[in-house]
Design an enzyme around this catalytic site. Structure first.
Site, PDB file in Angstrom:
ATOM      1  N   GLY A  51       2.423  -0.077  -4.756  1.00 42.81           N
ATOM      2  CA  GLY A  51       1.221   0.746  -4.879  1.00 42.81           C
ATOM      3  C   GLY A  51       0.805   0.988  -6.316  1.00 42.81           C
ATOM      4  O   GLY A  51      -0.035   1.841  -6.593  1.00 42.81           O
ATOM      5  N   LYS A  77       1.279   2.567   6.564  1.00 51.24           N
ATOM      6  CA  LYS A  77       1.714   3.904   6.106  1.00 51.24           C
ATOM      7  C   LYS A  77       0.909   4.998   6.828  1.00 51.24           C
ATOM      8  O   LYS A  77       0.580   4.838   7.988  1.00 51.24           O
ATOM      9  CB  LYS A  77       1.592   3.999   4.584  1.00 51.24           C
ATOM     10  CG  LYS A  77       2.231   2.805   3.870  1.00 51.24           C
ATOM     11  CD  LYS A  77       2.302   2.982   2.390  1.00 51.24           C
ATOM     12  CE  LYS A  77       2.847   1.712   1.756  1.00 51.24           C
ATOM     13  NZ  LYS A  77       3.093   1.843   0.335  1.00 51.24           N
ATOM     14  N   ASN A 103       2.144  -2.921   6.214  1.00 53.86           N
ATOM     15  CA  ASN A 103       2.605  -1.546   6.426  1.00 53.86           C
ATOM     16  C   ASN A 103       1.433  -0.618   6.141  1.00 53.86           C
ATOM     17  O   ASN A 103       1.029  -0.452   4.991  1.00 53.86           O
ATOM     18  CB  ASN A 103       3.779  -1.258   5.466  1.00 53.86           C
ATOM     19  CG  ASN A 103       4.235   0.189   5.536  1.00 53.86           C
ATOM     20  OD1 ASN A 103       3.838   0.932   6.435  1.00 53.86           O
ATOM     21  ND2 ASN A 103       5.059   0.585   4.588  1.00 53.86           N
ATOM     22  N   GLU A 130      11.605  -4.930  -2.269  1.00 53.75           N
ATOM     23  CA  GLU A 130      10.424  -4.226  -2.760  1.00 53.75           C
ATOM     24  C   GLU A 130      10.797  -3.405  -3.989  1.00 53.75           C
ATOM     25  O   GLU A 130      11.227  -2.250  -3.859  1.00 53.75           O
ATOM     26  CB  GLU A 130       9.880  -3.289  -1.679  1.00 53.75           C
ATOM     27  CG  GLU A 130       9.447  -3.993  -0.411  1.00 53.75           C
ATOM     28  CD  GLU A 130       8.411  -3.174   0.317  1.00 53.75           C
ATOM     29  OE1 GLU A 130       7.279  -3.657   0.448  1.00 53.75           O
ATOM     30  OE2 GLU A 130       8.706  -2.043   0.728  1.00 53.75           O
ATOM     31  N   HIS A 188      12.233   1.907   3.920  1.00 50.37           N
ATOM     32  CA  HIS A 188      11.143   1.823   2.949  1.00 50.37           C
ATOM     33  C   HIS A 188      11.391   2.812   1.810  1.00 50.37           C
ATOM     34  O   HIS A 188      11.894   3.905   2.029  1.00 50.37           O
ATOM     35  CB  HIS A 188       9.797   2.104   3.632  1.00 50.37           C
ATOM     36  CG  HIS A 188       8.646   1.746   2.747  1.00 50.37           C
ATOM     37  ND1 HIS A 188       8.184   2.582   1.754  1.00 50.37           N
ATOM     38  CD2 HIS A 188       7.898   0.619   2.674  1.00 50.37           C
ATOM     39  CE1 HIS A 188       7.188   1.974   1.127  1.00 50.37           C
ATOM     40  NE2 HIS A 188       7.001   0.793   1.658  1.00 50.37           N
ATOM     41  N   GLU A 193       9.540   4.749   0.273  1.00 44.55           N
ATOM     42  CA  GLU A 193       8.942   6.081   0.436  1.00 44.55           C
ATOM     43  C   GLU A 193       9.791   6.945   1.362  1.00 44.55           C
ATOM     44  O   GLU A 193       9.883   8.158   1.192  1.00 44.55           O
ATOM     45  CB  GLU A 193       7.498   5.941   0.965  1.00 44.55           C
ATOM     46  CG  GLU A 193       6.584   5.416  -0.132  1.00 44.55           C
ATOM     47  CD  GLU A 193       5.447   4.545   0.346  1.00 44.55           C
ATOM     48  OE1 GLU A 193       5.093   4.599   1.541  1.00 44.55           O
ATOM     49  OE2 GLU A 193       4.906   3.800  -0.488  1.00 44.55           O
ATOM     50  N   SER A 213       2.567  -4.672  -4.364  1.00 43.67           N
ATOM     51  CA  SER A 213       1.248  -5.047  -4.895  1.00 43.67           C
ATOM     52  C   SER A 213       0.899  -6.522  -4.690  1.00 43.67           C
ATOM     53  O   SER A 213       0.323  -7.165  -5.571  1.00 43.67           O
ATOM     54  CB  SER A 213       1.138  -4.667  -6.385  1.00 43.67           C
ATOM     55  OG  SER A 213       1.266  -3.266  -6.536  1.00 43.67           O
TER      56      SER A 213
HETATM   57  C1  PEP Z   1       4.767  -1.269   0.538  1.00 38.00           C
HETATM   58  O1  PEP Z   1       4.575  -0.075   0.555  1.00 38.00           O
HETATM   59  O2  PEP Z   1       5.631  -1.781   1.272  1.00 38.00           O
HETATM   60  C2  PEP Z   1       3.965  -2.066  -0.371  1.00 38.00           C
HETATM   61  C3  PEP Z   1       4.395  -3.260  -0.687  1.00 38.00           C
HETATM   62  O3  PEP Z   1       2.819  -1.498  -0.848  1.00 38.00           O
HETATM   63  P1  PEP Z   1       1.734  -2.176  -1.827  1.00 38.00           P
HETATM   64  O4  PEP Z   1       1.465  -3.560  -1.311  1.00 38.00           O
HETATM   65  O5  PEP Z   1       0.536  -1.287  -1.738  1.00 38.00           O
HETATM   66  O6  PEP Z   1       2.353  -2.204  -3.191  1.00 38.00           O
END
Ligand code: PEP
Length: 249
Positions: A172, A11, A9, A166, A94, A96, A212
């Site tokens: 992040g 973003k 992703n 997630e 997601h 966000e 992450s």
């Molecule tokens: C995400 O935003 O779906 C995500 C998993 O981000 P990150 O890997 O940066 O934690």
């Protein structure tokens, strides 16, 4: 049989030139794999990505979509628009989108239904916040997120669903759920789907972990029996890191 999937992703990152450069590098370095590989660039570069990946097995997917077919929704993107440029998969829910753009379970249920009606595959994201985990509420939160948005679907729709657990506290932040925490939640999700539908649907749905995931921890997380791959944010923006994560699966 459920598939193994690694999805990136991107973003709101990468302008046109950067998108083209990363796609070229990824296509060149893509290892031999039976896993499905997906990348989700920003909307303005999505058609370019579809075209540039035409001879690659990497699938360019969308980060979001509106639930309406068309109309007065300034700034929004419809399922038809995605299909018209050759996109067959969309990320919905997601964290966000939920946190910054007010996407509720009710809105997501509508989006999911539109995507299914329009024959799009869905990578459906959900996960608890840190306070939920600290208070021991994480299973309840996750159960209600999937129940509210997905459990009114017909059995037949589940072939088009990929789940992405997630935990918000791991996105992040550099903090990852342990492989054991991911496995525990994924097994719980399968049990919840078994109870609501049946074991066949629960066993056939791919459940990705996101939060992450990096080259250093991917192998351990992916080794768990109910973890079918990853949704990758930051590490998907660096070709060598994303490739290393694909190799880990
Ligand atoms: C995400 O935003 O779906 C995500 C998993 O981000 P990150 O890997 O940066 O934690």
């Amino acid at each position: 049989m459920r598939s193994k999937i690694v999805a990136g992703n991107w973003k709101m990152n990468k302008n046109l030139a950067e998108t083209e450069a990363l796609l070229t590098e990824l296509a060149a370095k893509l290892p031999d794999t039976t896993a499905e590989v997906m990348v989700a660039p920003t909307f303005v570069n999505l058609a370019t990505a579809v075209n540039s990946l035409e001879s690659s097995t990497i699938n360019a997917i969308a980060q979001n979509m509106h639930f309406a077919e068309s109309g007065a929704y300034t700034g929004e993107i419809s399922a038809d628009m995605l299909q018209s440029i050759g996109v067959d998969t969309v990320i919905l829910g997601h964290s966000e989108r939920r946190a910054y753009f007010g996407e509720t379970d009710e809105i997501l249920e509508k989006k999911v239904k539109t995507a299914i009606t329009k024959n799009l595959r869905i990578v459906f994201c959900f996960g608890e916040e840190l306070a939920d985990r600290k208070s021991g509420n994480h299973f309840k939160v996750v159960e209600s997120q999937i129940k509210n948005a997905l459990f009114s679907l017909d059995k037949s729709a589940w072939g088009s669903i990929v789940l992405a657990y997630e935990p918000v506290w791991a996105i992040g932040t550099g903090e990852t759920a342990s492989a054991e925490q991911a496995q525990e939640m994924h097994a719980f999700i399968r049990k919840t789907i078994t109870e609501a539908y049946n074991a066949e649907i629960a066993n056939n749905v791919s459940i990705l972990y996101g939060g992450s995931v990096k080259p250093a921890n991917a192998k351990e997380i992916f080794s768990k029996p109910d973890v079918d791959g990853g949704l990758i944010g930051g590490a998907a923006l660096v070709a060598d890191d994303f490739v290393a994560i694909i190799k880990a699966i």
